[in-house]
Design a protein around this motif. Structure first.
Motif, PDB file in Angstrom:
ATOM      1  N   ARG A 101       0.837  -1.203   0.000  1.00 34.64           N
ATOM      2  CA  ARG A 101       0.000   0.000   0.000  1.00 34.64           C
ATOM      3  C   ARG A 101       0.875   1.258   0.000  1.00 34.64           C
ATOM      4  O   ARG A 101       0.636   2.199  -0.748  1.00 34.64           O
ATOM      5  CB  ARG A 101      -0.922   0.001   1.217  1.00 34.64           C
ATOM      6  CG  ARG A 101      -1.869   1.183   1.273  1.00 34.64           C
ATOM      7  CD  ARG A 101      -2.876   1.068   2.405  1.00 34.64           C
ATOM      8  NE  ARG A 101      -3.947   0.155   1.997  1.00 34.64           N
ATOM      9  CZ  ARG A 101      -4.109  -1.093   2.464  1.00 34.64           C
ATOM     10  NH1 ARG A 101      -3.306  -1.573   3.390  1.00 34.64           N
ATOM     11  NH2 ARG A 101      -5.082  -1.848   2.013  1.00 34.64           N
ATOM     12  N   ALA A 127       1.078   4.052  -2.886  1.00 37.92           N
ATOM     13  CA  ALA A 127       0.780   5.440  -2.520  1.00 37.92           C
ATOM     14  C   ALA A 127       1.906   6.357  -2.989  1.00 37.92           C
ATOM     15  O   ALA A 127       1.659   7.471  -3.461  1.00 37.92           O
ATOM     16  CB  ALA A 127       0.573   5.557  -1.012  1.00 37.92           C
ATOM     17  N   HIS A 157       1.452   6.857  -6.624  1.00 35.54           N
ATOM     18  CA  HIS A 157       0.312   7.760  -6.821  1.00 35.54           C
ATOM     19  C   HIS A 157       0.760   9.213  -6.652  1.00 35.54           C
ATOM     20  O   HIS A 157       0.420  10.084  -7.469  1.00 35.54           O
ATOM     21  CB  HIS A 157      -0.797   7.400  -5.828  1.00 35.54           C
ATOM     22  CG  HIS A 157      -2.074   8.111  -6.078  1.00 35.54           C
ATOM     23  ND1 HIS A 157      -2.377   9.304  -5.468  1.00 35.54           N
ATOM     24  CD2 HIS A 157      -3.131   7.800  -6.856  1.00 35.54           C
ATOM     25  CE1 HIS A 157      -3.565   9.708  -5.869  1.00 35.54           C
ATOM     26  NE2 HIS A 157      -4.048   8.805  -6.708  1.00 35.54           N
ATOM     27  N   GLU A 164      -5.737  -0.225  -4.494  1.00 34.53           N
ATOM     28  CA  GLU A 164      -5.944   0.232  -3.110  1.00 34.53           C
ATOM     29  C   GLU A 164      -7.279  -0.299  -2.569  1.00 34.53           C
ATOM     30  O   GLU A 164      -7.355  -0.765  -1.442  1.00 34.53           O
ATOM     31  CB  GLU A 164      -5.923   1.763  -3.057  1.00 34.53           C
ATOM     32  CG  GLU A 164      -6.348   2.355  -1.737  1.00 34.53           C
ATOM     33  CD  GLU A 164      -5.436   2.021  -0.571  1.00 34.53           C
ATOM     34  OE1 GLU A 164      -5.929   1.999   0.579  1.00 34.53           O
ATOM     35  OE2 GLU A 164      -4.236   1.783  -0.782  1.00 34.53           O
TER      36      GLU A 164
END
Length: 168
Positions: free
Chosen positions: A40, A44, A47, A97
């Motif tokens: 995760r 992230a 992202h 996600e």
């Protein structure tokens, strides 16, 4: 994006591979909470990168040149396609996600995971200047990039397991 103390080691239940195909054809995800948190965090980070400077050299492999020797054609190509390519990658990250805590994902979701994981590995590999020759070498714990290299290796292994799980 730091790799945890056990990066590269699966904490999968009872010796099972962390990603396996089910009898029904879905994909069973046997990842620990720590592994899911690590993944995760890595997604992230990607992202955030995609929301930042898209001229970042680490993102170059996600948006390769279509017309290397024709700058005007390249500019037009980017104008026509870049927003759609970026939106597609961002949507894939959102879907990963959303499904990362699921015990089982379907084939379509697994395909999206594969694409997003490939994007993550491309960016991370570019940042780390990973070469084919370096992949088989043992990690040097004194290397300042050791944790990120371990993460890259771990993601590569998970990607390989995903490919096997979605292959007929």
């Amino acid at each position: 994006m730091a790799c945890g103390p056990r990066c590269g080691e699966s904490e999968a239940v009872s010796g099972r591979l962390p990603i396996e195909r089910t009898a029904e054809g879905d994909v069973r995800v046997w990842l620990s909470g720590g592994e899911r948190a690590l993944i995760r965090e890595a997604f992230a980070h990607l992202h955030e990168r995609l929301q930042g400077d898209l001229d970042d050299p680490a993102l170059e492999r996600l948006f390769p040149l279509a017309y290397e020797n024709a700058p005007e054609d390249e500019a037009e190509y980017r104008r026509l396609t870049h927003h759609e390519l970026l939106a597609s990658r961002m949507e894939a990250l959102r879907m990963v996600e959303k499904t990362l805590d699921e015990a089982t994902i379907d084939q379509a979701q697994a395909g999206v995971w594969l694409g997003a994981m490939n994007d993550l590995r491309l960016v991370l590999g570019t940042e780390l200047d990973v070469t084919e020759d370096a992949l088989g070498l043992p990690l040097d714990r004194a290397d300042p990039k050791a944790r990120e290299l371990a993460l890259y290796t771990y993601l590569s292994w998970l990607q390989e397991l995903l490919v096997e799980a979605v292959s007929p």
